[in-house]
Motif scaffolding. Structure first.
Motif, short mmCIF file in Angstrom:
data_model
loop_
_atom_site.label_atom_id
_atom_site.label_comp_id
_atom_site.label_asym_id
_atom_site.label_seq_id
_atom_site.Cartn_x
_atom_site.Cartn_y
_atom_site.Cartn_z
N THR A 155 -2.70 -23.78 11.77
CA THR A 155 -2.24 -24.90 10.93
C THR A 155 -0.76 -24.83 10.57
OG1 THR A 155 -2.91 -23.73 8.91
CG2 THR A 155 -4.50 -25.28 9.86
N HIS A 156 -0.14 -23.64 10.61
CA HIS A 156 1.27 -23.51 10.18
C HIS A 156 2.03 -22.59 11.13
CE1 HIS A 156 -0.76 -24.63 6.43
NE2 HIS A 156 0.39 -24.82 5.82
N LYS A 157 3.13 -23.08 11.71
CA LYS A 157 3.94 -22.18 12.55
C LYS A 157 5.02 -21.47 11.74
CE LYS A 157 3.41 -24.57 16.98
NZ LYS A 157 3.28 -26.02 16.80
N ASP A 158 5.32 -21.95 10.56
CA ASP A 158 6.40 -21.37 9.74
C ASP A 158 6.12 -19.89 9.44
OD1 ASP A 158 8.71 -22.72 7.67
OD2 ASP A 158 7.93 -20.72 7.18
N ARG A 159 7.15 -19.04 9.64
CA ARG A 159 6.97 -17.59 9.47
C ARG A 159 6.63 -17.21 8.03
NH1 ARG A 159 5.28 -16.26 13.72
NH2 ARG A 159 5.67 -14.07 13.33
N ARG A 160 7.13 -17.98 7.09
CA ARG A 160 6.81 -17.66 5.69
C ARG A 160 5.32 -17.86 5.42
NH1 ARG A 160 11.19 -21.74 3.48
NH2 ARG A 160 10.26 -22.78 5.26
N ALA A 161 4.76 -18.89 6.04
CA ALA A 161 3.32 -19.13 5.87
C ALA A 161 2.51 -17.98 6.47
CB ALA A 161 2.92 -20.46 6.50
N VAL A 162 2.98 -17.47 7.63
CA VAL A 162 2.29 -16.33 8.25
C VAL A 162 2.42 -15.10 7.33
CG1 VAL A 162 2.23 -14.77 10.24
CG2 VAL A 162 2.73 -17.21 10.59
N ALA A 163 3.64 -14.88 6.82
CA ALA A 163 3.86 -13.71 5.95
C ALA A 163 3.00 -13.77 4.69
CB ALA A 163 5.34 -13.63 5.57
N GLY A 164 2.85 -14.95 4.12
CA GLY A 164 2.01 -15.11 2.93
C GLY A 164 0.57 -14.72 3.22
N ALA A 165 0.10 -15.11 4.41
CA ALA A 165 -1.28 -14.77 4.79
C ALA A 165 -1.43 -13.26 5.00
CB ALA A 165 -1.67 -15.52 6.07
N VAL A 166 -0.40 -12.64 5.59
CA VAL A 166 -0.44 -11.18 5.77
C VAL A 166 -0.48 -10.49 4.40
CG1 VAL A 166 0.78 -9.15 6.66
CG2 VAL A 166 0.78 -11.26 7.99
N ALA A 167 0.36 -10.98 3.48
CA ALA A 167 0.43 -10.34 2.16
C ALA A 167 -0.91 -10.39 1.43
CB ALA A 167 1.52 -11.02 1.31
N VAL A 168 -1.58 -11.53 1.48
CA VAL A 168 -2.87 -11.64 0.78
C VAL A 168 -3.93 -10.76 1.46
CG1 VAL A 168 -4.75 -13.23 0.16
CG2 VAL A 168 -2.36 -13.95 -0.12
N ALA A 169 -3.95 -10.79 2.80
CA ALA A 169 -4.91 -9.94 3.52
C ALA A 169 -4.63 -8.46 3.22
CB ALA A 169 -4.83 -10.21 5.02
N ALA A 170 -3.34 -8.10 3.17
CA ALA A 170 -2.99 -6.70 2.89
C ALA A 170 -3.39 -6.29 1.48
CB ALA A 170 -1.49 -6.48 3.10
N ALA A 171 -3.25 -7.20 0.52
CA ALA A 171 -3.65 -6.90 -0.87
C ALA A 171 -5.15 -6.61 -0.94
CB ALA A 171 -3.29 -8.07 -1.79
N VAL A 172 -5.94 -7.43 -0.24
CA VAL A 172 -7.39 -7.21 -0.21
C VAL A 172 -7.70 -5.88 0.49
CG1 VAL A 172 -9.56 -8.09 0.80
CG2 VAL A 172 -7.99 -9.67 -0.36
N ALA A 173 -7.01 -5.63 1.61
CA ALA A 173 -7.25 -4.38 2.35
C ALA A 173 -6.95 -3.17 1.47
CB ALA A 173 -6.38 -4.35 3.61
N TYR A 174 -5.86 -3.23 0.72
CA TYR A 174 -5.51 -2.12 -0.18
C TYR A 174 -6.67 -1.85 -1.14
CZ TYR A 174 -3.00 0.72 -3.60
OH TYR A 174 -2.61 1.74 -4.44
N ASN A 175 -7.22 -2.93 -1.69
CA ASN A 175 -8.29 -2.77 -2.68
C ASN A 175 -9.60 -2.26 -2.07
OD1 ASN A 175 -6.73 -3.48 -4.86
ND2 ASN A 175 -7.21 -5.67 -4.69
N ILE A 176 -9.84 -2.62 -0.81
CA ILE A 176 -11.04 -2.07 -0.16
C ILE A 176 -10.84 -0.57 0.08
CG2 ILE A 176 -12.55 -2.17 1.88
CD1 ILE A 176 -12.66 -4.73 0.14
N ASN A 177 -9.62 -0.21 0.43
CA ASN A 177 -9.33 1.20 0.77
C ASN A 177 -9.18 2.11 -0.44
OD1 ASN A 177 -9.22 1.15 3.63
ND2 ASN A 177 -7.24 0.11 3.54
N ASN A 178 -8.83 1.56 -1.59
CA ASN A 178 -8.48 2.41 -2.73
C ASN A 178 -9.32 2.11 -3.97
OD1 ASN A 178 -5.81 3.86 -1.91
ND2 ASN A 178 -5.57 1.74 -1.23
N GLU A 179 -9.78 3.16 -4.60
CA GLU A 179 -10.48 2.99 -5.88
C GLU A 179 -9.49 2.87 -7.02
OE1 GLU A 179 -13.66 2.17 -6.36
OE2 GLU A 179 -13.46 2.15 -4.18
N LYS A 180 -8.43 3.67 -6.96
CA LYS A 180 -7.41 3.64 -8.02
C LYS A 180 -6.30 2.70 -7.60
CE LYS A 180 -7.85 7.79 -10.68
NZ LYS A 180 -8.52 8.87 -9.93
N LEU A 181 -5.74 2.01 -8.58
CA LEU A 181 -4.63 1.12 -8.27
C LEU A 181 -3.34 1.71 -8.83
CD1 LEU A 181 -3.65 -1.76 -7.30
CD2 LEU A 181 -3.75 -2.37 -9.70
N ASP A 182 -2.37 1.92 -7.93
CA ASP A 182 -1.03 2.29 -8.37
C ASP A 182 -0.14 1.11 -7.99
OD1 ASP A 182 1.67 3.06 -8.05
OD2 ASP A 182 1.11 5.17 -7.97
#
Ligand code: MG
Length: 327
Positions: A155-182
């Motif tokens: 739906t979006h070719k703009d690189r910022r839109a891709v980066a936003g999707a990476v950031a949200v996926a990465a935030a979720v991945a961090y939380n799956i991988n870690n019990e403690k949040l730093d």
């Protein structure tokens, strides 16, 4: 329920609840959004929709889950088919403009890797549906980046839109991988993962996150509201532009890492595109806290709660199988 399974359910139901409550606040007239109290909140009907109705954010998130379950991978053609299917069969509330244009192009026969809108259209439509990629690829960051790109460019070719999707996926991945949040570790994890060409504005504001967290909320939100805007932006609400949308969601999560309701209340106070900031922040918070931290009345009241919980379980089982566990 096992620990990771609770987080999968927390992510998808957190997205739906944040979206659906945000939608009520957006469509019902609430005097003084600065004083929103979620403690007494219940879903309100609006238009011909039932209470607990969610919008495009959740429909598209679930479409991605469905496509992963059908193919066992993040497949551009399969996700594009799901997007077409929901556009033609579901009464989608308040769809984003770029998504709508791109999916009409798909329906008209444009292939999935050509259908995305051109550079310059950097709405939050890719970030709002990114959480399933974090759930699917939390153990492989290279793949997380690649799969985020696949789901985004439909739906979006703009690189910022891709980066936003990476950031949200990465935030979720961090939380799956870690019990403690730093907090600092969380930000630097997102920064290393979200290396997508042409997204300097994003990086700069991620660097400023510790400072933003230390200033009064109103000031932080007004800085975030203008983040990455080409022209000077003086509104104190979050537009559907991907940079402030993702930043305010990360900010709210880091401000209240242990409270699902406080995270949502903050993004609703920030105003603007609050069904989407609610969906993203709700998913990220749910991915850390697990489904049992979403208040029962909001969880049970959201449309299709059992269906969403079922998809979360199936995605969790599919991932386990992929990791080599027996069924
Ligand atoms: Mg929406």
């Amino acid at each position: 329920m096992q620990n990771t399974e609770r987080k999968y359910a927390g992510t998808l139901l957190g997205c739906a609840v944040g979206d659906a409550v945000g939608l009520c606040y957006q469509f019902a007239r609430f005097p003084g959004r600065r004083h929103i109290s979620l403690e007494s909140f219940s879903y309100l009907p609006f238009g011909h929709y039932p209470p607990g109705q969610y919008s495009d954010d959740t429909d598209m998130t679930l479409a991605i889950v469905q496509a992963i379950l059908e193919t066992g991978e993040v497949s551009g053609p399969a996700i594009a088919e799901e997007f077409k299917r929901i556009w033609q069969t579901v009464d989608i509330v308040d769809p984003g403009l770029s998504c709508d244009d791109a999916i009409h192009a798909l329906i008209g026969g444009t292939p999935w890797d050509k259908s995305g809108t051109e550079d310059g259209r950097a709405g939050n439509g890719t970030a709002m549906r990114a959480s399933p990629i974090g759930l699917w690829d939390y153990d492989d960051m290279e793949k997380l980046r690649r799969d985020s790109e696949i789901q985004s460019i439909i739906t979006h070719k703009d690189r910022r839109a891709v980066a936003g999707a990476v950031a949200v996926a990465a935030a979720v991945a961090y939380n799956i991988n870690n019990e403690k949040l730093d907090g600092n570790d969380f930000i630097s994890f997102i920064k290393t993962e979200c290396r997508v060409e042409g997204i300097d504005p994003f990086m700069r504001y991620l660097d400023d996150m510790p400072e933003l967290l230390n200033m009064p909320e109103g000031r932080a939100v007004s800085i975030i509201a203008g983040a990455g805007q080409e022209k000077r932006f003086s509104g104190n609400f979050i537009t559907p532009f991907v940079v402030p949308t993702v930043l305010v969601s990360l900010y709210a999560f880091l401000k209240y890492p242990d409270s699902f309701l406080d995270v949502l209340a903050l993004v609703y106070r920030a105003g603007g595109d609050i069904d989407t900031t609610g969906a993203i922040a709700g998913a990220i918070s749910g991915s850390r806290l697990g489904v049992e931290h979403i208040p029962e009345r909001l969880k049970k009241g959201v449309l299709n709660e059992e269906h969403i919980a079922g998809l979360a379980r199936r995605l969790w089982l599919a991932k386990r199988e992929r990791l080599g566990f027996r069924k």
